[in-house]
Motif scaffolding. Structure first.
Motif, PDB file in Angstrom:
ATOM      1  N   GLN A  85     107.491  24.101  51.808  1.00 30.61           N
ATOM      2  CA  GLN A  85     107.313  25.335  51.214  1.00 30.61           C
ATOM      3  C   GLN A  85     105.969  25.878  51.346  1.00 30.61           C
ATOM      4  O   GLN A  85     104.755  24.884  51.493  1.00 30.61           O
ATOM      5  CB  GLN A  85     107.752  25.290  49.602  1.00 30.61           C
ATOM      6  CG  GLN A  85     107.042  24.557  48.916  1.00 30.61           C
ATOM      7  CD  GLN A  85     107.304  24.287  47.555  1.00 30.61           C
ATOM      8  OE1 GLN A  85     108.395  24.588  47.371  1.00 30.61           O
ATOM      9  NE2 GLN A  85     106.535  24.012  46.776  1.00 30.61           N
ATOM     10  N   SER A 137     112.673  22.972  50.738  1.00 28.50           N
ATOM     11  CA  SER A 137     112.296  21.634  50.105  1.00 28.50           C
ATOM     12  C   SER A 137     110.597  21.940  49.907  1.00 28.50           C
ATOM     13  O   SER A 137     109.937  22.661  50.524  1.00 28.50           O
ATOM     14  CB  SER A 137     112.182  20.691  51.189  1.00 28.50           C
ATOM     15  OG  SER A 137     111.681  19.320  50.669  1.00 28.50           O
ATOM     16  N   VAL A 138     110.328  21.216  48.754  1.00 24.70           N
ATOM     17  CA  VAL A 138     108.778  21.219  48.367  1.00 24.70           C
ATOM     18  C   VAL A 138     108.071  20.731  49.566  1.00 24.70           C
ATOM     19  O   VAL A 138     106.848  20.991  49.638  1.00 24.70           O
ATOM     20  CB  VAL A 138     108.564  20.349  47.115  1.00 24.70           C
ATOM     21  CG1 VAL A 138     108.784  18.838  47.596  1.00 24.70           C
ATOM     22  CG2 VAL A 138     107.202  20.565  46.903  1.00 24.70           C
ATOM     23  N   LYS A 139     108.420  20.026  50.503  1.00 32.46           N
ATOM     24  CA  LYS A 139     107.839  19.417  51.873  1.00 32.46           C
ATOM     25  C   LYS A 139     107.383  20.518  52.641  1.00 32.46           C
ATOM     26  O   LYS A 139     106.515  20.287  53.365  1.00 32.46           O
ATOM     27  CB  LYS A 139     108.600  18.325  52.448  1.00 32.46           C
ATOM     28  CG  LYS A 139     108.912  16.987  51.505  1.00 32.46           C
ATOM     29  CD  LYS A 139     109.648  16.256  51.982  1.00 32.46           C
ATOM     30  CE  LYS A 139     110.141  14.780  51.041  1.00 32.46           C
ATOM     31  NZ  LYS A 139     110.929  14.116  51.828  1.00 32.46           N
ATOM     32  N   TYR A 155     107.028  21.009  43.257  1.00 32.80           N
ATOM     33  CA  TYR A 155     108.561  21.248  43.055  1.00 32.80           C
ATOM     34  C   TYR A 155     109.336  22.273  43.844  1.00 32.80           C
ATOM     35  O   TYR A 155     108.480  23.216  43.923  1.00 32.80           O
ATOM     36  CB  TYR A 155     108.915  20.953  41.658  1.00 32.80           C
ATOM     37  CG  TYR A 155     109.015  22.384  40.813  1.00 32.80           C
ATOM     38  CD1 TYR A 155     109.945  23.086  40.836  1.00 32.80           C
ATOM     39  CD2 TYR A 155     107.616  22.577  40.074  1.00 32.80           C
ATOM     40  CE1 TYR A 155     109.437  24.316  40.040  1.00 32.80           C
ATOM     41  CE2 TYR A 155     107.313  23.514  39.414  1.00 32.80           C
ATOM     42  CZ  TYR A 155     108.391  24.501  39.364  1.00 32.80           C
ATOM     43  OH  TYR A 155     107.914  25.512  38.491  1.00 32.80           O
ATOM     44  N   ASN A 156     110.488  22.264  43.947  1.00 31.79           N
ATOM     45  CA  ASN A 156     111.207  23.610  44.599  1.00 31.79           C
ATOM     46  C   ASN A 156     112.518  23.619  43.531  1.00 31.79           C
ATOM     47  O   ASN A 156     113.522  22.736  43.887  1.00 31.79           O
ATOM     48  CB  ASN A 156     111.365  23.357  45.940  1.00 31.79           C
ATOM     49  CG  ASN A 156     112.082  24.807  46.622  1.00 31.79           C
ATOM     50  OD1 ASN A 156     112.967  25.354  45.935  1.00 31.79           O
ATOM     51  ND2 ASN A 156     111.530  25.221  47.501  1.00 31.79           N
ATOM     52  N   GLU A 181     115.570  22.912  45.659  1.00 28.21           N
ATOM     53  CA  GLU A 181     115.462  21.539  46.500  1.00 28.21           C
ATOM     54  C   GLU A 181     116.766  21.104  47.101  1.00 28.21           C
ATOM     55  O   GLU A 181     117.392  20.794  46.497  1.00 28.21           O
ATOM     56  CB  GLU A 181     114.848  20.275  45.840  1.00 28.21           C
ATOM     57  CG  GLU A 181     114.584  19.105  46.439  1.00 28.21           C
ATOM     58  CD  GLU A 181     113.205  19.193  47.392  1.00 28.21           C
ATOM     59  OE1 GLU A 181     113.398  18.804  48.547  1.00 28.21           O
ATOM     60  OE2 GLU A 181     112.291  20.014  47.118  1.00 28.21           O
ATOM     61  N   GLY A 182     116.612  20.842  48.499  1.00 29.18           N
ATOM     62  CA  GLY A 182     117.807  20.257  49.084  1.00 29.18           C
ATOM     63  C   GLY A 182     118.983  21.329  49.805  1.00 29.18           C
ATOM     64  O   GLY A 182     119.916  20.881  50.225  1.00 29.18           O
ATOM     65  N   LYS A 212     111.698  16.528  36.320  1.00 29.22           N
ATOM     66  CA  LYS A 212     112.544  17.304  37.417  1.00 29.22           C
ATOM     67  C   LYS A 212     113.329  18.236  36.170  1.00 29.22           C
ATOM     68  O   LYS A 212     113.283  19.327  36.631  1.00 29.22           O
ATOM     69  CB  LYS A 212     113.733  16.572  37.903  1.00 29.22           C
ATOM     70  CG  LYS A 212     113.132  15.749  39.026  1.00 29.22           C
ATOM     71  CD  LYS A 212     114.322  14.978  39.663  1.00 29.22           C
ATOM     72  CE  LYS A 212     113.882  14.017  40.940  1.00 29.22           C
ATOM     73  NZ  LYS A 212     114.800  13.431  41.630  1.00 29.22           N
TER      74      LYS A 212
END
Length: 479
Positions: A409, A405-407, A415-416, A419-420, A282
């Protein structure tokens, strides 16, 4: 094929108006109330949303070979991500290896970019100097439409420019009507500080910002600005991240020098605490240069955008996955530098800029599109919703929200950096070359649809600057 965007409010950098937008043949044909759709036209109901020029990201690195690996987003993946977020044009960087001819590197990058889904242009980096570089710069401007050249003041023993190269390249750019840009960090100091931090036993990502403190950036920005001032050439400073370099730009502009500043969306909202995350992956995901700064620098950058001393926003989109970043697990200086954001930039800037009251919607258009188009000589083809401009548009829903989110994108990286983060104000639809390429989560891109954008040199304006420079002694005192 025609396309009509109906029922929106058109927002340009200088004016907002309730109007429909008719696109035909890849161009905007009409902007006005109650336009009629031609037979067979596709109609997009803006439903009271905003219709703005597509975003221009003037600083990306798609498919970049760097630090022993290659960025995972190629020109197709990266431009698809951009289109999903409302960015319809990127300006990427050709970076020759030391001693590699500029034209050879340019042709290599042009080949890689043929798969792009959106329009693109190039800056070309000057990483070394001899007579062939002088000659290739002329060919690039006159024949290939490249009118901006990049100079890395960091990355010693790789692509760093010394002052002699800066002077030669800046002078040549002025002759050609091209704009020099600089990555402002003192590479000698970075090299020294990396070694000093390592001697202290700090090898993780937390060492990265320690080796590149704000004054390292501030010194290089001041030096580049001073060189440009003596030579009488305008200059563009990329990814301004700290008070020290932002102040250098503001001071120069206050005394009448043509200096332009760019700030990254990440530097406006992400702070240096990310490097202290105990999870190496991270923390390493955020390693880029210049690094993210303490929070106090963020508000100063926002003020620069508000005051007009900083002009454009970008992402420096250059993404490496966790296994690639792991190359620096035992030495932070070996972590491939780069972060993402080409998809998220507009939403983050709208949420943190417009929703907070820092920016008006018109100022948002200026810093995400129009200013970059003007500075890099793409205006009024890009950065404007008006008849005759390219039909590159984003239908913006200021009331819709999304959690980044990376989920979800489109980028291929794992990663992003946002994120969040929940943002209000997102792209509901994106139009590129008059075609609907993104609508409410549905990406409809075509590999290779993007066009290379040749740009004209800055003839008249630069000639005026050059004439002024010719009347000044080296000290800046009129002869």
């Amino acid at each position: 094929m025609s396309l009509l965007i109906r029922g929106g409010t058109v927002v340009n950098a200088d004016l907002s108006q309730r109007a429909d937008v008719l696109c035909e043949g890849g161009l905007i044909r009409a902007v006005g109330p109650d336009l009629q759709a031609p037979a067979g036209a596709e109609v997009v109901d803006a439903g009271g949303a905003l219709v703005m020029p597509g975003g221009i990201d003037p600083h990306t690195h798609m498919q970049l070979p760097f630090m022993g690996t290659v960025a995972v987003d190629d020109f197709y993946d990266g431009t698809c991500a951009g289109l999903a977020g409302g960015t319809t044009t990127i300006i990427d960087f050709v970076i020759p290896d030391p001693q590699e001819p500029l034209l050879a590197a340019f042709k290599k990058w042009r080949g890689w970019a043929e798969k792009a889904a959106s329009d693109y242009a190039f800056h070309v980096a000057v990483t070394w100097w001899d007579e062939s570089v002088h000659r290739d710069m002329g060919t690039l401007v006159k024949d290939e439409g490249v009118t901006s050249f990049k100079h890395f003041m960091a990355y010693k023993n790789a692509i760093m420019c010394d002052d002699e190269t800066l002077v030669n390249s800046f002078k040549r750019a002025l002759e050609l009507g091209a704009l020099p840009t600089v990555h402002a960090e003192n590479g000698e100091l970075v090299y020294l500080l990396q070694a000093e931090v390592a001697k202290m036993g700090i090898t993780g990502p937390e060492g990265h910002p320690l080796s590149r403190p704000p004054m390292v950036e501030g010194e290089a920005a001041n030096r580049a600005i001073a060189i440009a001032d003596v030579l009488g050439v305008p200059i563009y400073v990329v990814h301004v991240s700290c008070i020290e370099s932002a102040e250098a730009i503001a001071r120069a502009r206050a005394r009448g020098q043509r200096v332009y500043g760019e700030v990254l969306a990440g530097h406006l909202v992400v702070d240096d605490s990310v490097y202290r995350d105990p999870d190496f992956a991270k923390a390493a995901a955020h390693v880029m240069s210049p690094p993210f700064r303490p929070k106090g620098h963020q508000e100063f950058l926002w003020r620069g955008l508000q005051a007009g001393s900083l002009h454009t926003t970008a992402t420096d989109h250059c993404v490496f996955c966790a296994p690639q970043k792991a190359a620096g697990r035992s030495n932070f200086a070996q972590i491939p530098n780069g972060c993402g954001g080409v998809e998220e930039r507009l939403a983050v800037l709208w949420h943190e800029g417009v929703n907070s009251g820092r920016l008006t919607p018109n100022e948002f258009v200026a810093i995400t599109s129009a200013n970059a188009a003007r500075i890099f000589n793409l205006y009024p083809r890009k950065g404007l919703v008006a008849p005759g401009a390219d039909a590159d548009l984003v239908v913006w829903d200021p009331s819709a929200s999304k959690t980044l989110s990376v989920k979800t994108q489109k980028s291929k990286v794992d990663y992003n950096i946002f994120e969040g983060r929940t943002v209000q104000g997102i792209a509901a639809a994106t139009v590129s070359q008059g075609k609907l390429v993104y609508a409410k989560g549905d990406l409809r891109t075509t590999r290779g649809a993007g066009r290379y954008l040749k740009r004209e040199p800055f003839g008249a304006n630069f000639e005026a600057v050059k004439r002024r420079a010719d009347t000044l002694a080296p000290s800046g005192v009129a002869r």
